[in-house]
Scaffold this active site. Structure first.
Site, mmCIF file in Angstrom:
data_model
loop_
_atom_site.group_PDB
_atom_site.id
_atom_site.type_symbol
_atom_site.label_atom_id
_atom_site.label_comp_id
_atom_site.label_asym_id
_atom_site.label_seq_id
_atom_site.Cartn_x
_atom_site.Cartn_y
_atom_site.Cartn_z
ATOM 1 C CE LYS A 195 51.216 23.868 42.188
ATOM 2 N NZ LYS A 195 50.355 22.715 41.817
ATOM 3 C CE LYS A 215 53.218 20.057 42.124
ATOM 4 N NZ LYS A 215 52.237 19.079 41.602
#
Length: 353
Positions: free
Chosen positions: A236, A184
């Site tokens: 992500k 992330k």
């Protein structure tokens, strides 16, 4: 020729590969539009139920739930409330869809803390990693008890997957899977999401999210999560990191997910609203590119709409097929394709394509 293109196409996109993220807010009587994400809303529990049923009916793999509480505090205590908005949402959706659609839930504190960080803070203002993962473990067990099939720890704390796996196994929830937000990045593309969850964050999360410049670090983070018991690993954002998706796909045997995040969604919607791009074609190309990079699973705010469009298109094709194939009783064409010559039949098929 469309048939030939379909035969040799290298990448497929199907509803079973898509997850639909949804937001549910405490205290709402009707859905609240999210201005930076046109078409996306904060749901009430009732509208959330209906949307989840639609997701199941279209064949989506699952829904990812995010809760937005009315009250926040420094420890994010609402995240551990058995009757809190997220826990209630999990129960409500599981009651509606059963096992027809995976119920997934976000395991993080940022929606529940008044400072907006993903964990509890030390007196100096730093995120307390070890204290935070203890809360994540409790949160994951609570979600499992409420009905989550899959929990998604998204806070990027060191050791979060291992702590959650241990807690789930100890609570007889070993069948609950972990979708690890392994990679992330500290990205600018999360802006609209923060409106969606009414984030209280000031500052940034660079001390515990990844540097957008790094790939080797991403592979290291994935390896740690795999060793700790992750069932799926995720990247992500997606579009700016397709090279990372590919690198991870080649490095691990586990399923790889990618999150087509709010900023990516908002850019396309804004450009389409101004008439600068073909919206439907861009959505399809975006999702296909993420699949082509190596993602087995995609979280996208377009998931439900895309699956509904596919279903409607298939229904239309079947309806046209039935109409074309129907003949009047006693018609001399009963042994042929709608009584048309071969050239007429080919012409009709070409028009439908």
């Amino acid at each position: 020729m469309p048939v030939m293109r379909g035969m040799v196409g290298e990448t497929s996109l199907e509803p079973r590969q898509l997850i639909f993220p949804m937001f549910v807010a405490e205290g709402l009587r009707e859905p609240r539009p999210i201005s930076s994400m046109p078409g996306v809303v904060q749901h009430t529990l009732d509208t959330l139920r209906k949307a989840a049923v639609e997701a199941a009916d279209t064949g989506l793999a699952g829904v990812m739930l995010f809760g937005v509480p009315l009250h926040k505090d420094a420890r994010g205590s609402g995240a551990l409330d058995p009757d809190g908005i997220l826990t209630a949402a999990i129960r409500a959706v599981r009651e509606e869809v059963g096992d027809e659609c995976l119920v997934m839930s976000d395991v993080c504190l940022d929606e529940f803390t008044d400072h907006g960080h993903c964990g509890v803070l030390t007196p100096s203002g730093a995120v307390d990693n070890d204290a935070t993962i203890e809360l994540y473990a409790q949160m994951a067990v609570l979600h499992a008890e409420a009905g989550s099939h899959v929990v998604g720890p998204s806070g990027m704390m060191d050791g979060q997957v291992g702590a959650i796996r241990e807690a789930l196994d100890a609570s007889s929830a070993s069948d609950v899977a972990i979708l690890a937000y392994s990679v992330k990045y500290a990205s600018a593309f999360y802006g609209p999401f923060r409106e969606a969850v009414a984030s209280s964050l000031s500052g940034n999360r660079r001390t515990y999210q990844l540097d957008p410049a790094n790939v080797r670090e991403a592979l290291h983070e994935v390896a740690l999560d795999v060793a700790e018991g992750a069932d799926i690993v995720m990247v992500k954002p997606a579009l700016g990191y397709l090279d990372v998706v590919r690198a991870i796909r080649e490095a691990v045997d586990l399923p790889v997910a990618a999150y087509n995040v709010s900023g990516e969604y908002a850019m396309v919607e804004a450009a389409a609203a101004n008439g600068w791009i073909n919206r439907a074609a861009t959505i399809n190309e975006t999702l296909t590119s993420i699949r082509r990079a190596g993602a087995d699973v995609i979280l996208s705010y377009w998931a439900l709409e895309w699956a509904q469009s596919l279903r409607d298109e298939e229904r239309g094709e079947r309806k046209r097929s039935r109409l074309v194939g129907s003949v009047e009783p006693g018609s001399p064409s009963s042994g042929r394709f709608d009584g048309r010559t071969s050239s007429e039949a080919r012409s009709l098929r070409d028009e439908r394509r």
